[in-house]
Design an enzyme around this catalytic site. Structure first.
Site, mmCIF file in Angstrom:
data_model
loop_
_atom_site.group_PDB
_atom_site.id
_atom_site.type_symbol
_atom_site.label_atom_id
_atom_site.label_comp_id
_atom_site.label_asym_id
_atom_site.label_seq_id
_atom_site.Cartn_x
_atom_site.Cartn_y
_atom_site.Cartn_z
ATOM 1 N N SER A 1 20.728 46.022 11.306
ATOM 2 C CA SER A 1 19.867 46.594 10.266
ATOM 3 C C SER A 1 20.671 47.047 9.043
ATOM 4 C CB SER A 1 19.052 47.764 10.826
ATOM 5 O OG SER A 1 19.886 48.671 11.518
ATOM 6 N N GLY B 1 10.424 52.348 14.601
ATOM 7 C CA GLY B 1 10.289 51.020 13.992
ATOM 8 C C GLY B 1 10.919 49.934 14.843
ATOM 9 N N ASN C 1 16.126 45.237 22.887
ATOM 10 C CA ASN C 1 16.567 46.494 22.280
ATOM 11 C C ASN C 1 18.024 46.825 22.641
ATOM 12 O OD1 ASN C 1 14.574 47.400 20.575
ATOM 13 N ND2 ASN C 1 13.487 48.569 22.142
ATOM 14 N N TYR C 2 18.608 46.046 23.558
ATOM 15 C CA TYR C 2 20.044 46.120 23.807
ATOM 16 C C TYR C 2 20.652 44.858 23.215
ATOM 17 C CZ TYR C 2 20.034 50.154 26.903
ATOM 18 O OH TYR C 2 19.949 51.424 27.423
ATOM 19 N N ASP D 1 20.353 49.801 16.013
ATOM 20 C CA ASP D 1 20.637 48.437 16.469
ATOM 21 C C ASP D 1 22.056 48.352 17.041
ATOM 22 O OD1 ASP D 1 19.366 45.433 15.772
ATOM 23 O OD2 ASP D 1 21.528 45.478 16.128
HETATM 24 C C1 LIG Z 1 21.646 56.645 21.579
HETATM 25 C C2 LIG Z 1 20.675 55.550 21.908
HETATM 26 C C3 LIG Z 1 19.718 55.758 22.898
HETATM 27 C C4 LIG Z 1 18.806 54.761 23.215
HETATM 28 N N1 LIG Z 1 17.892 54.983 24.194
HETATM 29 C C5 LIG Z 1 16.997 54.019 24.502
HETATM 30 C C6 LIG Z 1 16.033 54.222 25.535
HETATM 31 O O1 LIG Z 1 16.020 55.244 26.213
HETATM 32 N N2 LIG Z 1 15.121 53.248 25.769
HETATM 33 C C7 LIG Z 1 15.122 52.066 25.055
HETATM 34 O O2 LIG Z 1 14.250 51.243 25.306
HETATM 35 N N3 LIG Z 1 16.052 51.837 24.111
HETATM 36 C C8 LIG Z 1 16.974 52.777 23.810
HETATM 37 N N4 LIG Z 1 17.905 52.540 22.824
HETATM 38 C C9 LIG Z 1 17.883 51.243 22.114
HETATM 39 C C10 LIG Z 1 16.888 51.289 20.947
HETATM 40 O O3 LIG Z 1 15.572 51.220 21.452
HETATM 41 C C11 LIG Z 1 17.121 50.081 20.013
HETATM 42 O O4 LIG Z 1 18.419 50.115 19.495
HETATM 43 C C12 LIG Z 1 16.079 50.040 18.886
HETATM 44 O O5 LIG Z 1 15.979 48.724 18.391
HETATM 45 C C13 LIG Z 1 16.434 50.984 17.781
HETATM 46 O O6 LIG Z 1 15.440 51.066 16.802
HETATM 47 P P1 LIG Z 1 15.813 51.762 15.400
HETATM 48 O O7 LIG Z 1 14.638 51.695 14.521
HETATM 49 O O8 LIG Z 1 16.440 53.090 15.677
HETATM 50 O O9 LIG Z 1 17.010 50.835 14.912
HETATM 51 P P2 LIG Z 1 17.228 49.896 13.621
HETATM 52 O O10 LIG Z 1 18.681 49.572 13.652
HETATM 53 O O11 LIG Z 1 16.682 50.516 12.407
HETATM 54 O O12 LIG Z 1 16.380 48.608 13.981
HETATM 55 C C14 LIG Z 1 16.625 47.776 15.087
HETATM 56 C C15 LIG Z 1 16.134 46.363 14.774
HETATM 57 O O13 LIG Z 1 14.758 46.373 14.440
HETATM 58 C C16 LIG Z 1 14.558 45.979 13.081
HETATM 59 N N5 LIG Z 1 13.606 46.921 12.485
HETATM 60 C C17 LIG Z 1 13.776 48.258 12.375
HETATM 61 N N6 LIG Z 1 12.704 48.808 11.809
HETATM 62 C C18 LIG Z 1 11.847 47.807 11.549
HETATM 63 C C19 LIG Z 1 10.576 47.775 10.940
HETATM 64 N N7 LIG Z 1 9.991 48.886 10.508
HETATM 65 N N8 LIG Z 1 9.968 46.582 10.797
HETATM 66 C C20 LIG Z 1 10.576 45.444 11.227
HETATM 67 N N9 LIG Z 1 11.773 45.422 11.814
HETATM 68 C C21 LIG Z 1 12.414 46.604 11.963
HETATM 69 C C22 LIG Z 1 15.908 46.066 12.440
HETATM 70 O O14 LIG Z 1 16.034 45.202 11.324
HETATM 71 C C23 LIG Z 1 16.825 45.724 13.573
HETATM 72 O O15 LIG Z 1 16.856 44.327 13.770
HETATM 73 C C24 LIG Z 1 18.847 53.518 22.517
HETATM 74 C C25 LIG Z 1 19.823 53.312 21.546
HETATM 75 C C26 LIG Z 1 20.750 54.290 21.255
HETATM 76 C C27 LIG Z 1 21.826 54.009 20.241
#
Ligand SMILES: Cc1cc2nc3c(=O)[nH]c(=O)nc-3n(C[C@H](O)[C@H](O)[C@H](O)COP(=O)(O)OP(=O)(O)OC[C@H]3O[C@@H](n4cnc5c(N)ncnc54)[C@H](O)[C@@H]3O)c2cc1C
Ligand SMILES: *[C@@H]1O[C@H](CO)[C@@H](O)[C@H](O)[C@H]1NC(C)=O
Ligand SMILES: *[C@@H]1O[C@H](CO)[C@@H](O)[C@H](O)[C@H]1NC(C)=O
Ligand SMILES: *[C@@H]1O[C@H](CO)[C@@H](O)[C@H](O)[C@H]1NC(C)=O
Ligand SMILES: *[C@@H]1O[C@H](CO)[C@@H](O)[C@H](O)[C@H]1NC(C)=O
Ligand SMILES: *[C@@H]1O[C@H](CO)[C@@H](O)[C@H](O)[C@H]1NC(C)=O
Ligand SMILES: *[C@@H]1O[C@H](CO)[C@@H](O)[C@H](O)[C@H]1NC(C)=O
Ligand SMILES: *[C@@H]1O[C@H](CO)[C@@H](O)[C@H](O)[C@H]1NC(C)=O
Length: 526
Positions: A117, A181, A466-467, A112
């Protein structure tokens, strides 16, 4: 999961009744006893729980949080980290947190952008629900589907698909350590987007724990909730346990290239020209570009993934974008799974095992925001962007083409509304090495975002959930923003889909238990 590295419920019940975590919060004397009793009774098992005064708490928190901007001593920290071992333990965490007024933030991959999170400034004691133990991936090549648990990473998914089949893939993000997720619940773009759409466009079922602690699937959750969690951000609606996804077909050999141009080599005119071309190329070709500064040198790179061989790619490039001057030597044929490493600048020739790594590159503090573009940005504005890139150490501005499949899917099919007419997406990022540079870099980003306003989508100015960007409007730390307040950022992320998300939220979580600064508000009259 070894119980020696965590405090088990049993130990907690034996050794304490009241815990003071004053170093970690403003709420002293939180009454944990009833909460722990509830967990024990509801799950009939020992749930791994980490308290701030245990040595494993710090390491577990640090390993889960991706943006070190939120790991400063002053940043808020969870009162408890809970790492359930199975679905019934997740149900118990939801049921007992609700009953005993603990606030839950779910963490899958921890990416995030605003750290939501793993940080929370609310008054209620804050549970970080870390799904790290949910990472199984079951691939069914015969039916071209897979079940993927929430904390599996994209890299782990790509690795496992490739192990089973050289001609299947999944259209999701470019960052291998990102968790499915959060990622899929917010949309999920990547290099296969022009051919197959977003990750969320390719979800066929899901398992979710709702606010009552019930496990629902596609059928039992109903079509509104199933719609909402595919792009609306699941954090507003429940805890996603796993996704069932549709695998897509790719050729056994794909072709990539990267060509990098300096200012003198025409970086800016080429970038300008790119805007007229990239979203109209064949769907099989994703031609991304990024402007960045490395070791004080600014450059623009053009990076391609083509679902086919180099001969055909050369022909397309020669016809559509001869100014770029792509030569045979620039093209590298490889397997799709290698290309997932290539796009993240990881070594792709040797072992694929870095795809399994949750932490494959060094993490820097960063601020990142997004924009969508409907008509080409004038060259003068691109020049100014180039100039501004000299003002910070590690700027990274990526241009991601839409078009193709993205334009065929209707704006209301899932909550992600940026389809026909949006020709590309801009990802602005700035990283920094010294903590002291934080304010300067965040100000730089805000200023650039303001500068870009005339050149990007308007009314509303589009943004990508997601941003996540807490600068997009007013936020309330406990998700209590009114409909009108939330609408300011809500329509940027969701445009016309915002109202339907509010309707779903109001129906499935009327008490607004699942909340953060930017969750969908509850609103009775919609
Ligand atoms: C290095 C990097 C590269 C990236 N590349 C891309 C890309 O190529 N394309 C793209 O679209 N995005 C990209 N992103 C953005 C990424 O998709 C978002 O940050 C995404 O929300 C991350 O999900 P997470 O589960 O890793 O994060 P978390 O921080 O775990 O979750 C993000 C949000 O979703 C909620 N959440 C997480 N899991 C659940 C669950 N199981 N149920 C309900 N809610 C949940 C959390 O509470 C939080 O609000 C990138 C980010 C980074 C840092
Ligand atoms: C953690 O703190 C609680 C109460 O403050 C105490 O009872 C417990 O023994 C501590 N645990 C460790 C490992 O220090
Ligand atoms: C702690 O919370 C109380 C209200 O519960 C508030 O008045 C006080 O200012 C807070 N203290 C700090 C240091 O945040
Ligand atoms: C969940 O895991 C715990 C601990 O391993 C176990 O005791 C319990 O039986 C499991 N519950 C289910 C439903 O599998
Ligand atoms: C965890 O880190 C904090 C600050 O980073 C420190 O104050 C605390 O002592 C650490 N706790 C343990 C148990 O190591
Ligand atoms: C950039 O500088 C770092 C050291 O600061 C060095 O390790 C790296 O190789 C350099 N990269 C390039 C592309 O010159
Ligand atoms: C590019 O196309 C032109 C005609 O459009 C042709 O003359 C030329 O040979 C082609 N070059 C390559 C490298 O294919
Ligand atoms: C990958 O391997 C090829 C030959 O198989 C070689 O030419 C190339 O330099 C290698 N690339 C990297 C990044 O190691």
């Amino acid at each position: 999961m070894s119980t020696t590295s965590s405090i088990t419920l049993f130990q907690i019940l034996v050794c304490m009744f009241f815990v003071t975590t004053s170093a970690y919060s403003n709420s002293s004397n939180i009454h944990y006893e009833a909460f722990f009793n509830c967990l024990s009774k509801t799950s009939h098992s020992h749930i791994p729980i980490y308290l701030p005064n245990t040595s494993s708490y710090n390491s577990t928190l640090i390993s889960s949080m991706v943006n070190p901007r939120f790991s400063t001593p002053k940043a808020s920290k969870p009162h408890l980290i809970i790492k359930p071992l199975n679905e019934s333990q997740v149900q118990a965490v939801v049921i007992c947190s609700r009953k005993h007024k603990f606030q839950v933030r779910t963490l899958s991959g921890g990416h995030d952008y605003e750290g939501l999170s793993y940080t929370s400034n609310q008054k209620l004691p804050f549970v970080m629900l870390d799904l790290i133990n949910f990472h199984s991936i079951k691939i069914d090549i015969k039916h071209e589907t897979a079940w993927v648990q929430a904390a599996a990473t994209l890299g782990q998914l790509y690795y496992n698909i490739a192990k089973k089949s050289p001609v299947h893939a999944f259209p999701a993000g470019l960052g291998p350590p990102v968790g499915v997720g959060g990622h899929i619940s917010g949309g999920g773009y990547g290099a296969l987007m022009r051919k197959y759409g977003l990750a969320a466009d390719n979800v066929i079922d899901a398992r979710i724990v709702d606010v009552n602690g019930k496990i629902l699937n596609r059928k039992s959750m109903g079509k509104d909730l199933f719609w909402a969690i595919r792009g609306g951000g699941a954090a507003s609606f429940g805890v996603v346990l796993s996704w069932k996804i549709k695998l897509v077909r790719i050729p056994p050999t794909v072709t990539v290239f990267t060509v990098t141009k300096s200012f003198e080599q025409g970086a800016i005119p080429l970038l300008h020209k790119w805007q007229y071309i990239a979203h109209k190329l064949p769907k099989e070709l994703a031609l991304l570009t990024w402007l960045r500064k490395l070791n004080s040198t600014r450059e623009v790179s053009f990076i391609a993934l083509f679902l086919g061989k180099s001969n055909q790619l050369l022909q397309i490039m020669n016809e559509s974008f001869p100014e770029l001057g792509i030569k045979r030597e620039d093209c590298i044929e490889m397997k799709w799974v290698q290309a997932t490493l290539y796009f993240f600048q990881l070594p792709y020739n040797g072992s694929l095992s870095s795809l399994l790594d949750r932490n494959p590159t060094r993490r820097y503090p960063f601020k990142s925001v997004s924009d969508y573009v409907t008509k080409p940005i004038p060259e003068s504005a691109l020049q100014e962007m180039w100039r501004r890139a000299s003002e910070v150490d590690l700027p990274y501005i990526a241009f991601i083409p839409h078009g193709g499949r993205m334009s065929e899917i209707s704006e209301s099919e899932i909550p992600y509304p940026h389809r026909e007419g949006k020709s590309f997406f801009i990802s602005y990022e700035v990283d920094w090495i010294k903590e002291g540079d934080s304010t300067k870099n965040i100000e730089w980003m805000r200023s650039l975002y303001k500068y870009m306003a005339p050149y990007v989508s308007k009314n509303p100015r589009g943004a990508y959930i997601n941003y996540r960007d807490l600068d997009l409007g007013q936020n309330r730390i406990d998700g209590s923003a009114s409909y009108e307040e939330a609408k300011v950022w809500g329509v940027k992320y969701f445009n016309g889909n915002f109202d339907r998300l509010v309707k779903v939220k109001s129906k499935v979580d009327p008490s607004n238990f699942f909340n953060n600064e930017q969750t969908i508000p509850v609103h009775a009259h919609i």
